[in-house]
Design an enzyme around this catalytic site. Sequence first.
Site, mmCIF file in Angstrom:
data_model
loop_
_atom_site.group_PDB
_atom_site.id
_atom_site.type_symbol
_atom_site.label_atom_id
_atom_site.label_comp_id
_atom_site.label_asym_id
_atom_site.label_seq_id
_atom_site.Cartn_x
_atom_site.Cartn_y
_atom_site.Cartn_z
ATOM 1 C CB ILE A 62 1.771 5.246 -6.213
ATOM 2 C CG1 ILE A 62 2.099 6.641 -5.764
ATOM 3 C CG2 ILE A 62 1.525 5.001 -7.502
ATOM 4 C CD1 ILE A 62 3.370 7.115 -6.038
ATOM 5 N N PRO A 63 -1.054 2.806 -5.401
ATOM 6 C CG PRO A 63 -3.510 2.857 -5.405
ATOM 7 C CD PRO A 63 -2.322 3.776 -5.085
ATOM 8 C CG HIS A 64 2.272 -0.485 -7.901
ATOM 9 N ND1 HIS A 64 2.392 0.265 -6.748
ATOM 10 C CD2 HIS A 64 2.952 -1.354 -7.806
ATOM 11 C CE1 HIS A 64 3.519 -0.097 -5.986
ATOM 12 N NE2 HIS A 64 3.838 -1.178 -6.519
ATOM 13 C CB ALA A 65 -1.973 -4.458 -9.713
#
Length: 152
Positions: A62-65
Amino acid sequence: MTNLITPEAIIPALKANSKKQALQELSERAADLSGLPAREILDALVQRERLGSTGTGDGIAIPHAKLARAKTMFGIFARVPRPIDFESLDGAPVDLIFLLVAPESAGADHLKALARLARMLRDPVTTAKLRAARDVNALYSVLSEEPASHAA
């Protein structure tokens, strides 16, 4: 989840051989959908990954930014036909990726969305359905299902 993802944000077969390549491809799709620069999205994702992998285990990442210029929170879902090393906590390669981009001002909403995603993707029934679905419509159908209540 329908407030985070649209059918246009689903990639049934992401062509990526590495974590870096996956993040680049996801950043480009996110840029297409949001109008934000792909490089800005990628840089924020890479910076977040430096803090620790967003590979949560069991083939899921779950990559997030958070981005200053993002107007709304949105997601991109991708299935990777040939699982890739994502430096996950359990060492398992990743085949399901849910990218989350949020405005810098999102605060608690960003954390709530991450928690909802993590809960959904921890459910073995849901992940089995996502792995079995073969097209955008089937994937969107699984992602937009109401979560099963665990109340007695």
